[in-house]
Write a protein that holds these residues in place. Sequence first.
Motif, PDB file in Angstrom:
ATOM      1  N   GLU A  12       0.765  -1.073  -0.169  1.00 55.18           N
ATOM      2  CA  GLU A  12      -0.099  -0.130   0.160  1.00 55.18           C
ATOM      3  C   GLU A  12       0.913   1.283   0.133  1.00 55.18           C
ATOM      4  OE1 GLU A  12      -3.326   0.314  -0.017  1.00 55.18           O
ATOM      5  OE2 GLU A  12      -3.371  -2.059  -0.478  1.00 55.18           O
ATOM      6  N   TRP A  13       0.173   2.220  -0.552  1.00 50.24           N
ATOM      7  CA  TRP A  13       1.087   3.685  -0.586  1.00 50.24           C
ATOM      8  C   TRP A  13       0.926   4.270   0.897  1.00 50.24           C
ATOM      9  CZ3 TRP A  13       3.798   5.025  -4.700  1.00 50.24           C
ATOM     10  CH2 TRP A  13       3.473   4.409  -5.929  1.00 50.24           C
ATOM     11  N   THR A  14       2.046   4.945   1.244  1.00 46.68           N
ATOM     12  CA  THR A  14       2.126   5.577   2.508  1.00 46.68           C
ATOM     13  C   THR A  14       2.393   6.916   2.297  1.00 46.68           C
ATOM     14  OG1 THR A  14       3.413   3.595   3.481  1.00 46.68           O
ATOM     15  CG2 THR A  14       3.769   5.669   4.491  1.00 46.68           C
ATOM     16  N   GLU A  15       1.418   7.804   2.882  1.00 46.44           N
ATOM     17  CA  GLU A  15       1.518   9.250   2.786  1.00 46.44           C
ATOM     18  C   GLU A  15       2.812   9.934   3.107  1.00 46.44           C
ATOM     19  OE1 GLU A  15      -0.777  12.791   4.950  1.00 46.44           O
ATOM     20  OE2 GLU A  15      -1.978  11.603   3.348  1.00 46.44           O
ATOM     21  N   MET A  16       3.494  10.518   2.416  1.00 41.74           N
ATOM     22  CA  MET A  16       4.791  11.115   2.775  1.00 41.74           C
ATOM     23  C   MET A  16       4.473  12.768   3.221  1.00 41.74           C
ATOM     24  SD  MET A  16       8.283  11.402   0.602  1.00 41.74           S
ATOM     25  CE  MET A  16       9.731  12.376   0.992  1.00 41.74           C
ATOM     26  N   ALA A  17       3.534  13.463   2.498  1.00 41.47           N
ATOM     27  CA  ALA A  17       3.352  14.673   2.784  1.00 41.47           C
ATOM     28  C   ALA A  17       1.846  15.264   2.045  1.00 41.47           C
ATOM     29  CB  ALA A  17       4.463  15.766   2.111  1.00 41.47           C
ATOM     30  N   HIS A  18       1.469  16.038   2.622  1.00 42.04           N
ATOM     31  CA  HIS A  18       0.051  16.709   1.952  1.00 42.04           C
ATOM     32  C   HIS A  18      -0.146  18.119   2.427  1.00 42.04           C
ATOM     33  CE1 HIS A  18      -4.395  17.363   1.864  1.00 42.04           C
ATOM     34  NE2 HIS A  18      -4.325  16.438   0.931  1.00 42.04           N
ATOM     35  N   SER A  19      -0.385  18.803   1.280  1.00 39.70           N
ATOM     36  CA  SER A  19      -0.462  20.315   1.468  1.00 39.70           C
ATOM     37  C   SER A  19      -1.442  20.900   0.696  1.00 39.70           C
ATOM     38  CB  SER A  19       0.753  20.677   1.288  1.00 39.70           C
ATOM     39  OG  SER A  19       0.731  22.370   1.706  1.00 39.70           O
ATOM     40  N   PHE A  20      -2.112  22.249   1.043  1.00 35.22           N
ATOM     41  CA  PHE A  20      -2.927  23.120   0.372  1.00 35.22           C
ATOM     42  C   PHE A  20      -2.063  24.220  -0.144  1.00 35.22           C
ATOM     43  CE2 PHE A  20      -5.999  20.710   2.665  1.00 35.22           C
ATOM     44  CZ  PHE A  20      -6.860  20.438   1.870  1.00 35.22           C
ATOM     45  N   GLU A  21      -1.672  24.333  -1.408  1.00 40.27           N
ATOM     46  CA  GLU A  21      -0.743  25.248  -1.747  1.00 40.27           C
ATOM     47  C   GLU A  21      -1.530  26.134  -2.866  1.00 40.27           C
ATOM     48  OE1 GLU A  21       2.385  25.494  -0.985  1.00 40.27           O
ATOM     49  OE2 GLU A  21       2.134  24.074   0.372  1.00 40.27           O
ATOM     50  N   GLN A  22      -0.665  27.453  -3.024  1.00 39.72           N
ATOM     51  CA  GLN A  22      -1.371  28.373  -3.881  1.00 39.72           C
ATOM     52  C   GLN A  22      -0.214  28.731  -5.000  1.00 39.72           C
ATOM     53  OE1 GLN A  22      -3.052  31.931  -2.038  1.00 39.72           O
ATOM     54  NE2 GLN A  22      -4.958  31.089  -2.427  1.00 39.72           N
ATOM     55  N   ARG A  23      -0.457  28.832  -6.197  1.00 44.16           N
ATOM     56  CA  ARG A  23       0.540  29.265  -7.378  1.00 44.16           C
ATOM     57  C   ARG A  23      -0.249  30.318  -8.126  1.00 44.16           C
ATOM     58  NH1 ARG A  23       2.960  26.935  -4.268  1.00 44.16           N
ATOM     59  NH2 ARG A  23       4.548  25.099  -4.594  1.00 44.16           N
ATOM     60  N   LYS A  24       0.721  31.325  -8.586  1.00 49.08           N
ATOM     61  CA  LYS A  24       0.054  32.331  -9.307  1.00 49.08           C
ATOM     62  C   LYS A  24       0.318  32.159 -10.638  1.00 49.08           C
ATOM     63  CE  LYS A  24       0.313  37.485  -9.987  1.00 49.08           C
ATOM     64  NZ  LYS A  24       0.864  38.655  -9.522  1.00 49.08           N
ATOM     65  N   LEU A  25      -0.892  32.155 -11.647  1.00 48.64           N
ATOM     66  CA  LEU A  25      -0.543  31.962 -12.889  1.00 48.64           C
ATOM     67  C   LEU A  25      -0.044  33.443 -13.446  1.00 48.64           C
ATOM     68  CD1 LEU A  25      -3.856  30.239 -13.889  1.00 48.64           C
ATOM     69  CD2 LEU A  25      -1.637  29.143 -13.702  1.00 48.64           C
ATOM     70  N   SER A  26       0.980  32.861 -14.456  1.00 44.54           N
ATOM     71  CA  SER A  26       1.729  34.056 -15.278  1.00 44.54           C
ATOM     72  C   SER A  26       1.427  33.456 -16.620  1.00 44.54           C
ATOM     73  CB  SER A  26       2.961  34.351 -14.970  1.00 44.54           C
ATOM     74  OG  SER A  26       3.598  35.476 -15.701  1.00 44.54           O
ATOM     75  N   CYS A  27       0.277  33.948 -17.360  1.00 43.26           N
ATOM     76  CA  CYS A  27       0.346  33.421 -18.728  1.00 43.26           C
ATOM     77  C   CYS A  27       0.023  34.578 -19.884  1.00 43.26           C
ATOM     78  CB  CYS A  27      -0.915  32.283 -19.019  1.00 43.26           C
ATOM     79  SG  CYS A  27      -0.781  30.983 -17.476  1.00 43.26           S
TER      80      CYS A  27
END
Length: 586
Positions: free
Chosen positions: A147-162
Amino acid sequence: MAGAIIENMSTKKLVIVGVILLLFQAFAFMVGGLIAPSPTTAVHYLATKCVDTVKHRQETKWFMPWGPDQCDKIRTFDEAMAKKIEANNIVFAVHIPMPNKEMSPWFQFMLVILQFDIAFRMYNQIEDGAMVNIDVGLAYRDDTVSEWTEMAHSFEQRKLSCNFTTPRTFENEGRYYECDLLPFMEVGSVGHKYYLLNIRLPVNERKKVNVGIGEIKDIRLVSIHQNGGFTKVWFAMKTFLTPSILIIMIWYWRRITLMSRPPVLLEKVIFALGISMTFINIPVEWFSIGFNWTWMLLFGDIRQGIFYSMLLSFWIIFCGEHLMDTQFFAAWVLGSGQVKKCESCEPATKIFPELGLHPTKKLQDQTERNRFSVYWKQVGPIVFGSFCLFIFDMCERGVQLTNPFYSIWASDIGTELAMAFIIVAGICACLYFLFLCFMVFQVFRNISGKRTSLPAMSKARRLHYEGLIFRFKFLMLVTLTCAAMTVIFFIISQVNEGHWHWGEHTVQVNSAFFTGIYGMWNLYVFAIMFLYAPSHKRYGGEQSSGQCITRDAGANSGEDIQLTTTITHVDGPTEIYKMTGKEAQQ
């Protein structure tokens, strides 16, 4: 004549030593150019769109993009709309590495870059300053069945530059924006064979979450890791060079302790340089093969920062301790006697009153020499800059020890600070090199001033001191070359760390540059400790003979004139050092 090896060793032997060091330097470049592969490898991934059919799931479920336990997939969002699948139920899954491959601890680190494929729609355009909210999880396992073991979990924000380079019309709907790459994840060790990323883009129109970010079609990732072959070559170099520098350092300090005088500042700084070189050489990275130490990247940066600080400080002190004060020398060459110095003997002003020698002024420079505090104006900025480097590193890689998805580049303020830091660091490195060139120029100018006194000597003595001056000038030019290569390496390293943020302006560096510069540092430190070690020809009582100022009325010929006082081993390690008084600090 006693002194350092650089002035006592025959020219033939010095040439042999120089050729051997040059061959080792060429070998260091060839190891990287012919044996080691490129330092890093980039692998491109296209995220698979999985469907999470269970709403409000309590336990964590990991979605595999392929294999026997692969998820329910959709190809496009049009298919999701046809099946009435909500955006919150779509999971972008990426398995690292590709099928039938494994990650390895030899890869040392893993950097992941994120890029969105966003289609242009007239009624769903990307708003200015649009932020993407990402719910991301990272898991690992070491075989294909567990089974997969969780290593990290996070809520992130990234600004779009398009940017959308074509006219914004209905005819151009469906064309993709040109979006910048976004920093996504960095792991300081690769201790597991398989990694799995599950990415969600939760939508909440009421809270304006992931609204106004355009029509996202796909997510692409670029995984960058160090090549295992390069790692093995790098470890082998460290393993070989560590005992080499350690042995020469112990040998050097043993010779210093055999002297009847205490070590001078220059000798202490050379020894400290050897310690810092040994510290960066010690191949503790071998432990990362068996242990999952995620702090190895940060520890490596700290070690390199300490070495940079010591090396840059050494060059300042090395040049500063050889700046010349001509008056004490003039008292020697122009007078009809020999100058020796001690508290119990007649002052030099009584011996040569016509020269106007002022011990309280010029001889004070001699006492200021050999004091580290004199260099605080030059060394202080180096220490402060190194401390800023440490703080900057802790702000990113320090936080990444607990959250690998954190990036200082994710926010506008962080991006501006990081860009400003890289630019300022590059400018400061160039200014340091220019200042070092100025100091070397001063040293050369002062040496040239002393050469006017050489014709008064006999031919043999004149040739001897001309040889010493040539050797010293050559060593200073080698020092400048090493400094220039170090500054170039530092700037390129800083640019490469943030090259994903410079658009298409990247600097490609092959393995030969890394191994060559690293070999150059070790060879330079080895050469300095070897050449500035005291010669074995004299120790003990002869060193302190004649340590007072005396008057020898019979010494009228220029044959016995020396470029230094007869404080042969009291003032410093070499005759060039001893013939140069510390110039008054500006």
